[in-house]
Design a protein around this motif. Structure first.
Motif, short mmCIF file in Angstrom:
data_model
loop_
_atom_site.label_atom_id
_atom_site.label_comp_id
_atom_site.label_asym_id
_atom_site.label_seq_id
_atom_site.Cartn_x
_atom_site.Cartn_y
_atom_site.Cartn_z
N UNK A 236 13.98 -60.88 -4.35
CA UNK A 236 14.11 -60.39 -2.63
C UNK A 236 13.43 -58.73 -2.56
N UNK A 237 13.29 -58.59 -1.41
CA UNK A 237 11.99 -57.00 -1.15
C UNK A 237 12.10 -55.40 -1.73
N UNK A 238 13.74 -55.71 -2.15
CA UNK A 238 14.58 -54.20 -2.31
C UNK A 238 14.48 -54.45 -3.69
N UNK A 239 14.06 -55.69 -4.74
CA UNK A 239 13.90 -55.27 -6.33
C UNK A 239 12.58 -54.78 -6.40
N UNK A 240 11.32 -54.39 -5.50
CA UNK A 240 10.11 -54.01 -5.56
C UNK A 240 10.47 -52.64 -5.36
N UNK A 241 11.44 -52.36 -4.50
CA UNK A 241 11.91 -50.55 -3.93
C UNK A 241 12.32 -50.07 -5.07
N UNK A 242 13.84 -50.87 -5.85
CA UNK A 242 13.83 -50.05 -7.23
C UNK A 242 12.76 -49.74 -8.75
N UNK A 243 11.81 -50.79 -8.09
CA UNK A 243 10.95 -50.53 -9.36
C UNK A 243 10.10 -49.40 -8.89
N UNK A 244 9.30 -49.60 -8.09
CA UNK A 244 8.18 -48.61 -7.21
C UNK A 244 9.11 -47.09 -7.42
N UNK A 245 10.48 -46.98 -7.04
CA UNK A 245 10.66 -45.85 -6.84
C UNK A 245 11.01 -44.60 -8.27
N UNK A 246 10.52 -46.05 -9.32
CA UNK A 246 11.04 -45.27 -10.54
C UNK A 246 9.71 -44.80 -11.20
N UNK A 247 8.38 -44.35 -10.78
CA UNK A 247 6.73 -44.13 -10.35
C UNK A 247 6.57 -43.23 -8.93
N UNK A 248 7.88 -43.12 -8.19
CA UNK A 248 6.73 -42.77 -7.18
C UNK A 248 8.27 -41.88 -6.33
N UNK A 249 9.30 -41.36 -5.89
CA UNK A 249 10.28 -41.09 -5.44
C UNK A 249 9.82 -41.45 -3.74
N UNK A 250 11.12 -42.29 -3.65
CA UNK A 250 10.96 -43.18 -2.16
C UNK A 250 11.03 -42.03 -1.08
N UNK A 251 11.63 -41.06 -1.81
CA UNK A 251 11.12 -39.75 -0.32
C UNK A 251 10.56 -39.53 -0.17
N UNK A 252 9.04 -39.84 -1.02
CA UNK A 252 7.72 -39.25 -0.37
C UNK A 252 6.93 -40.84 0.30
N UNK A 253 7.50 -40.69 1.35
CA UNK A 253 7.36 -42.06 1.71
C UNK A 253 6.20 -42.21 2.79
N UNK A 254 4.98 -40.43 2.59
CA UNK A 254 4.17 -40.71 3.71
C UNK A 254 2.47 -41.30 2.39
N UNK A 255 3.73 -41.66 0.89
CA UNK A 255 3.04 -41.59 -0.17
C UNK A 255 2.07 -42.67 -0.13
N UNK A 256 0.70 -43.05 -0.50
CA UNK A 256 0.36 -44.25 0.11
C UNK A 256 0.99 -45.82 -0.37
N UNK A 257 0.71 -45.47 -1.46
CA UNK A 257 1.94 -46.51 -2.60
C UNK A 257 2.90 -47.45 -1.74
N UNK A 258 3.73 -46.34 -1.27
CA UNK A 258 4.46 -46.64 -0.16
C UNK A 258 4.28 -47.18 0.95
N UNK A 259 3.43 -46.62 1.61
CA UNK A 259 2.75 -47.23 2.59
C UNK A 259 1.92 -48.80 2.59
N UNK A 260 1.56 -48.82 1.55
CA UNK A 260 1.26 -50.15 0.58
C UNK A 260 2.22 -51.01 0.85
#
Length: 390
Positions: A236-260
């Motif tokens: 489910x999508x939120x699982x990837x959110x939990x993993x990605x935020x451990x290497x790129x803070x979610x508040x960096x919403x304009x970070x290319x890794x969050x955009x993609x």
């Protein structure tokens, strides 16, 4: 020499439920599903589809007759096997008309099976660059009605043709992996519905991502910023959110890794859990929906299979017709019929019965390949284009 994914195709069944409808039927706040899980819709698999027919429907959209002549290996990753002995790839080989002079077998390790197939396939192609390998990730996620896992059900198939002409994704051979015998998710032989320790599985998933990702960075002297996108196995999508935020803070919403990442989770949020196909639906979603990821981009992929096996590997995005891929997948998703929750529950309960003889009503299923039923313990598939039973 370069090897990797030359073509990629997708199929899901022609029915779905809306998560708002499910939330209301289960007396839940819809935002628990829409935001807390990140799921908007969920494909519902009718009795006329199983992992074989779905795999055939996914593969037939990408394979040419010339491809079929050069396929030396069919690797079917699934945790929804249709026989305890005979591999699903045998039926698939027949349905697609692939040469009999090919290896064909099934791989099982929860949701990791498709990735295992890719790693085996590219190793074979390194020694046989003039041949091709077909890898399948196909599953039906079932947790039961009115269970905590119900919102993470779904199903479908991803078919990937591997070759030395990797126009979709060239794999660079860089990989890191980690495995451990744990009980976060499993399915005993006596049931079609999975058993899962949800909170524990979430924690293990994030832990395995960090272990394999950091091992990869250390082994190849890389940094997070070396990647243009990270795609994840998404039950489910939120699982990837939990993993990605451990290497790129979610508040960096304009970070290319969050955009993609937001592009990569779109299709998963509409289809649901594909188990072995989930990571590769995320890859499809990224390259079909992103207008910013260029050819030549460095893509990191995190594969996870409960029980548990994790792997992080990488590849370079190739040049191919992304519009055609998007058109094909959008057509699959948009053609689906919205079911009421009552209709969904009836369809869920009418899955393949454990009987030697069974006839399935496939009249409402316009997919090319369908499951007709079982006669004398033998599964029967139908090609609705040619009218042939297989």
């Amino acid at each position: 020499m370069s090897v990797g994914i030359e073509k990629i195709g997708f199929y899901t069944a022609p029915y779905y439920i809306d998560m708002v409808d499910l939330a209301e039927a289960r007396n839940q706040d819809p935002n628990k599903f829409l935001i807390g899980i990140g799921q908007k819709q969920q494909s519902v698999i009718p009795p006329s589809q199983d992992v074989v027919s779905m795999a055939a429907n996914a593969a037939e959209t990408i394979l040419t007759e010339e491809d079929k002549k050069t396929i030396d290996m069919i690797i079917f990753g699934t945790e929804t096997g249709i026989d305890n002995s005979k591999a699903a790839s045998m039926y698939l080989q027949s349905l697609l008309g692939i040469s009999d002079y090919a290896r064909a077998f099934e791989v099982k390790q929860a949701c990791y099976g498709g990735t295992a197939g890719i790693q085996m396939g590219i190793n074979y192609l390194a020694l046989n660059p003039d041949r091709k390998v077909l890898v399948i990730g196909a599953d039906i996620a079932r947790y039961g009605l009115e269970t905590p896992g119900e919102v993470t059900q779904g199903g479908g198939a991803v078919a990937m043709l591997l070759s030395s002409n990797p126009t979709v994704l060239a794999l660079d051979g860089k990989s890191a992996f980690y495995s451990k015998n744990i009980m976060d998710f499993w399915r005993p032989n006596y049931t079609k519905e999975a058993r899962v320790d949800g909170h524990y599985s979430n924690d293990v998933y994030v832990d395995f991502f960090n272990r394999t990702f950091n091992q990869y960075l250390d082994r190849y002297n890389k940094q997070v910023t070396d990647f243009d996108a990270l795609v994840f196995h998404l039950p489910y999508p939120k699982m990837g959110v939990k993993a990605l935020r451990t290497v790129v803070p979610q508040e960096e919403e304009n970070n290319p890794l969050w955009v993609e990442f937001n592009h990569s989770k779109l299709y998963n949020s509409l289809v649901g859990n594909l188990y072995t196909g989930s990571l590769y639906l995320s890859l499809i979603s990224l390259i079909a929906n992103s207008k910013t990821i260029p050819a030549g981009a460095n893509i990191g992929l995190f594969s996870y299979g409960s029980g548990a096996q994790g792997e992080f590997y990488s590849g370079v995005l190739g040049e191919f017709d992304r519009k055609l891929l998007k058109q094909s997948v959008d057509q699959q998703i948009n053609r689906r019929k919205r079911l009421t929750i009552t209709e969904y529950e009836q369809m869920y309960r009418s899955g393949l019965k454990e009987t030697a003889d069974l006839s399935i009503n496939y009249s409402d299923d316009d997919s090319r390949f369908v499951l007709k039923g079982r006669a004398k313990d033998k599964l029967i598939y139908l090609d609705q284009v040619t009218g042939e039973d297989k």
